[in-house]
Design a protein around this motif. Structure first.
Motif, PDB file in Angstrom:
ATOM      1  N   LEU A  55      58.304 -20.445   9.734  1.00 55.56           N
ATOM      2  CA  LEU A  55      57.467 -19.886  10.795  1.00 55.56           C
ATOM      3  C   LEU A  55      57.996 -20.144  12.209  1.00 55.56           C
ATOM      4  CD1 LEU A  55      54.921 -18.267  11.371  1.00 55.56           C
ATOM      5  CD2 LEU A  55      53.655 -20.414  11.428  1.00 55.56           C
ATOM      6  N   PRO A  56      58.400 -21.371  12.552  1.00 56.00           N
ATOM      7  CA  PRO A  56      58.919 -21.561  13.917  1.00 56.00           C
ATOM      8  C   PRO A  56      60.157 -20.701  14.213  1.00 56.00           C
ATOM      9  CG  PRO A  56      58.447 -23.676  12.899  1.00 56.00           C
ATOM     10  CD  PRO A  56      58.316 -22.640  11.830  1.00 56.00           C
ATOM     11  N   LEU A  57      61.075 -20.629  13.265  1.00 61.08           N
ATOM     12  CA  LEU A  57      62.274 -19.813  13.455  1.00 61.08           C
ATOM     13  C   LEU A  57      61.926 -18.327  13.463  1.00 61.08           C
ATOM     14  CD1 LEU A  57      65.301 -19.967  13.856  1.00 61.08           C
ATOM     15  CD2 LEU A  57      65.572 -19.950  11.387  1.00 61.08           C
ATOM     16  N   ASN A  58      60.947 -17.956  12.659  1.00 68.13           N
ATOM     17  CA  ASN A  58      60.511 -16.564  12.615  1.00 68.13           C
ATOM     18  C   ASN A  58      59.875 -16.155  13.947  1.00 68.13           C
ATOM     19  OD1 ASN A  58      60.176 -14.081  11.451  1.00 68.13           O
ATOM     20  ND2 ASN A  58      58.855 -14.789   9.816  1.00 68.13           N
ATOM     21  N   ILE A  59      59.116 -17.056  14.543  1.00 70.54           N
ATOM     22  CA  ILE A  59      58.533 -16.778  15.858  1.00 70.54           C
ATOM     23  C   ILE A  59      59.637 -16.675  16.906  1.00 70.54           C
ATOM     24  CG2 ILE A  59      57.103 -17.758  17.702  1.00 70.54           C
ATOM     25  CD1 ILE A  59      55.307 -18.891  15.456  1.00 70.54           C
ATOM     26  N   LEU A  60      60.615 -17.556  16.811  1.00 74.84           N
ATOM     27  CA  LEU A  60      61.729 -17.550  17.759  1.00 74.84           C
ATOM     28  C   LEU A  60      62.534 -16.253  17.685  1.00 74.84           C
ATOM     29  CD1 LEU A  60      63.145 -19.408  19.843  1.00 74.84           C
ATOM     30  CD2 LEU A  60      64.640 -20.142  17.996  1.00 74.84           C
ATOM     31  N   THR A  61      62.678 -15.695  16.490  1.00 74.85           N
ATOM     32  CA  THR A  61      63.439 -14.453  16.320  1.00 74.85           C
ATOM     33  C   THR A  61      62.544 -13.210  16.407  1.00 74.85           C
ATOM     34  OG1 THR A  61      63.209 -14.499  13.915  1.00 74.85           O
ATOM     35  CG2 THR A  61      65.160 -15.575  14.867  1.00 74.85           C
ATOM     36  N   LEU A  62      61.295 -13.408  16.824  1.00 75.62           N
ATOM     37  CA  LEU A  62      60.332 -12.312  16.985  1.00 75.62           C
ATOM     38  C   LEU A  62      60.109 -11.552  15.677  1.00 75.62           C
ATOM     39  CD1 LEU A  62      61.508 -10.986  20.460  1.00 75.62           C
ATOM     40  CD2 LEU A  62      59.662 -12.597  19.974  1.00 75.62           C
ATOM     41  N   GLY A  63      60.129 -12.267  14.574  1.00 76.00           N
ATOM     42  CA  GLY A  63      59.832 -11.684  13.275  1.00 76.00           C
ATOM     43  C   GLY A  63      61.012 -11.085  12.541  1.00 76.00           C
ATOM     44  N   LEU A  64      62.180 -11.063  13.161  1.00 74.10           N
ATOM     45  CA  LEU A  64      63.342 -10.467  12.503  1.00 74.10           C
ATOM     46  C   LEU A  64      63.812 -11.263  11.294  1.00 74.10           C
ATOM     47  CD1 LEU A  64      65.406  -9.226  15.580  1.00 74.10           C
ATOM     48  CD2 LEU A  64      63.997  -7.886  14.009  1.00 74.10           C
ATOM     49  N   LEU A  65      63.489 -12.535  11.251  1.00 74.99           N
ATOM     50  CA  LEU A  65      63.852 -13.357  10.098  1.00 74.99           C
ATOM     51  C   LEU A  65      63.151 -12.865   8.827  1.00 74.99           C
ATOM     52  CD1 LEU A  65      65.394 -15.867   9.088  1.00 74.99           C
ATOM     53  CD2 LEU A  65      63.334 -17.185   9.567  1.00 74.99           C
ATOM     54  N   THR A  66      62.025 -12.200   8.985  1.00 78.63           N
ATOM     55  CA  THR A  66      61.309 -11.660   7.828  1.00 78.63           C
ATOM     56  C   THR A  66      62.167 -10.660   7.068  1.00 78.63           C
ATOM     57  OG1 THR A  66      59.239 -11.953   9.024  1.00 78.63           O
ATOM     58  CG2 THR A  66      59.167 -10.534   7.101  1.00 78.63           C
ATOM     59  N   PHE A  67      62.971  -9.872   7.788  1.00 75.76           N
ATOM     60  CA  PHE A  67      63.872  -8.932   7.122  1.00 75.76           C
ATOM     61  C   PHE A  67      64.906  -9.667   6.281  1.00 75.76           C
ATOM     62  CE2 PHE A  67      62.630  -6.267  10.850  1.00 75.76           C
ATOM     63  CZ  PHE A  67      61.951  -5.292  10.123  1.00 75.76           C
ATOM     64  N   VAL A  68      65.404 -10.767   6.799  1.00 74.21           N
ATOM     65  CA  VAL A  68      66.378 -11.577   6.064  1.00 74.21           C
ATOM     66  C   VAL A  68      65.726 -12.176   4.815  1.00 74.21           C
ATOM     67  CG1 VAL A  68      67.844 -13.633   6.185  1.00 74.21           C
ATOM     68  CG2 VAL A  68      67.708 -12.074   8.135  1.00 74.21           C
ATOM     69  N   ILE A  69      64.512 -12.672   4.963  1.00 75.73           N
ATOM     70  CA  ILE A  69      63.796 -13.241   3.816  1.00 75.73           C
ATOM     71  C   ILE A  69      63.558 -12.168   2.759  1.00 75.73           C
ATOM     72  CG2 ILE A  69      61.571 -14.225   3.096  1.00 75.73           C
ATOM     73  CD1 ILE A  69      61.598 -15.781   5.762  1.00 75.73           C
ATOM     74  N   ASN A  70      63.168 -10.964   3.183  1.00 73.97           N
ATOM     75  CA  ASN A  70      62.969  -9.868   2.229  1.00 73.97           C
ATOM     76  C   ASN A  70      64.258  -9.558   1.471  1.00 73.97           C
ATOM     77  OD1 ASN A  70      60.270  -9.477   2.732  1.00 73.97           O
ATOM     78  ND2 ASN A  70      60.604  -7.874   4.246  1.00 73.97           N
ATOM     79  N   GLY A  83      68.768  -5.617 -15.700  1.00 76.05           N
ATOM     80  CA  GLY A  83      69.114  -4.215 -15.475  1.00 76.05           C
ATOM     81  C   GLY A  83      69.071  -3.782 -14.031  1.00 76.05           C
ATOM     82  N   PHE A  84      68.918  -4.716 -13.103  1.00 70.37           N
ATOM     83  CA  PHE A  84      68.801  -4.416 -11.680  1.00 70.37           C
ATOM     84  C   PHE A  84      69.879  -5.184 -10.930  1.00 70.37           C
ATOM     85  CE2 PHE A  84      66.649  -5.559  -7.558  1.00 70.37           C
ATOM     86  CZ  PHE A  84      66.733  -4.306  -6.987  1.00 70.37           C
ATOM     87  N   GLN A  85      70.770  -4.453 -10.253  1.00 68.93           N
ATOM     88  CA  GLN A  85      71.872  -5.088  -9.533  1.00 68.93           C
ATOM     89  C   GLN A  85      71.928  -4.573  -8.097  1.00 68.93           C
ATOM     90  OE1 GLN A  85      75.285  -3.975 -11.796  1.00 68.93           O
ATOM     91  NE2 GLN A  85      74.885  -5.429 -13.430  1.00 68.93           N
ATOM     92  N   VAL A  86      72.136  -5.497  -7.182  1.00 65.90           N
ATOM     93  CA  VAL A  86      72.312  -5.159  -5.772  1.00 65.90           C
ATOM     94  C   VAL A  86      73.684  -5.672  -5.361  1.00 65.90           C
ATOM     95  CG1 VAL A  86      71.396  -5.451  -3.442  1.00 65.90           C
ATOM     96  CG2 VAL A  86      69.834  -5.323  -5.367  1.00 65.90           C
ATOM     97  N   ALA A  87      74.464  -4.819  -4.688  1.00 72.45           N
ATOM     98  CA  ALA A  87      75.862  -5.129  -4.382  1.00 72.45           C
ATOM     99  C   ALA A  87      76.037  -6.256  -3.363  1.00 72.45           C
ATOM    100  CB  ALA A  87      76.581  -3.873  -3.901  1.00 72.45           C
ATOM    101  N   GLY A  88      75.078  -6.516  -2.527  1.00 77.00           N
ATOM    102  CA  GLY A  88      75.230  -7.570  -1.539  1.00 77.00           C
ATOM    103  C   GLY A  88      74.024  -7.641  -0.619  1.00 77.00           C
ATOM    104  N   PHE A  89      74.148  -8.523   0.381  1.00 78.21           N
ATOM    105  CA  PHE A  89      73.029  -8.766   1.295  1.00 78.21           C
ATOM    106  C   PHE A  89      72.620  -7.511   2.046  1.00 78.21           C
ATOM    107  CE2 PHE A  89      71.555  -9.676   5.591  1.00 78.21           C
ATOM    108  CZ  PHE A  89      70.410 -10.404   5.304  1.00 78.21           C
ATOM    109  N   TRP A  90      73.573  -6.760   2.577  1.00 79.03           N
ATOM    110  CA  TRP A  90      73.231  -5.588   3.390  1.00 79.03           C
ATOM    111  C   TRP A  90      72.585  -4.497   2.552  1.00 79.03           C
ATOM    112  CZ3 TRP A  90      72.723  -6.733   8.137  1.00 79.03           C
ATOM    113  CH2 TRP A  90      73.529  -7.705   8.710  1.00 79.03           C
ATOM    114  N   TRP A  91      73.016  -4.353   1.300  1.00 85.02           N
ATOM    115  CA  TRP A  91      72.368  -3.398   0.408  1.00 85.02           C
ATOM    116  C   TRP A  91      70.951  -3.858   0.085  1.00 85.02           C
ATOM    117  CZ3 TRP A  91      73.819   1.286   0.336  1.00 85.02           C
ATOM    118  CH2 TRP A  91      75.175   1.630   0.442  1.00 85.02           C
ATOM    119  N   ALA A  92      70.765  -5.153  -0.066  1.00 91.90           N
ATOM    120  CA  ALA A  92      69.423  -5.685  -0.326  1.00 91.90           C
ATOM    121  C   ALA A  92      68.512  -5.448   0.876  1.00 91.90           C
ATOM    122  CB  ALA A  92      69.502  -7.171  -0.657  1.00 91.90           C
ATOM    123  N   LEU A  93      69.051  -5.636   2.073  1.00 91.05           N
ATOM    124  CA  LEU A  93      68.273  -5.389   3.288  1.00 91.05           C
ATOM    125  C   LEU A  93      67.883  -3.913   3.387  1.00 91.05           C
ATOM    126  CD1 LEU A  93      67.195  -6.626   5.942  1.00 91.05           C
ATOM    127  CD2 LEU A  93      69.354  -5.955   6.986  1.00 91.05           C
TER     128      LEU A  93
END
Length: 111
Positions: A55-70, A83-93
């Motif tokens: 939460l403190p870091l999420n507030i500091l980044t104005l909620g953008l950390l939530t995208f990283v967590i997702n 049966g579910f594969q994602v090629a990497g972090f950016w594809w997951a985002l």
């Protein structure tokens, strides 16, 4: 009954999103059903804990950390569901963003 309908809609949204994104592989509709179930459980139990701990870091980044967590939770789901594969972090985002839009559109059309 409502749970089943929502589960099927989420699985359909996962199928559509995986079809649109080349970095995401889905073995079939059964894999989409399992992915929807696991992603729902991860979002129900793990995501609130992560959001609280960051939460403190999420507030500091104005909620953008939530995208990283997702994206990280999508990658965790990818590791748990065979049966579910994602090629990497950016594809997951990108998957999490497109999935949210498709879930919204399916919810508006169906309900």
């Amino acid at each position: 009954m409502s749970f089943l309908v929502h589960w099927l809609i989420r699985a359909l949204a996962i199928v559509i999103t995986a079809y649109l994104l080349p970095g995401v592989r889905l073995a079939g509709f059964f894999a989409a059903l399992v992915t929807a179930l696991v992603l729902g459980l991860v979002n129900t139990f793990i995501k609130p804990l992560l959001l609280f701990l960051t939460l403190p870091l999420n507030i500091l980044t104005l909620g953008l950390l939530t995208f990283v967590i997702n994206a990280l939770l999508i990658m965790l789901t990818s590791a748990l569901v065979p049966g579910f594969q994602v090629a990497g972090f950016w594809w997951a985002l990108l998957f999490s963003l497109v999935l949210a839009i498709i879930n919204y559109l399916l919810g508006v059309v169906i309900f």
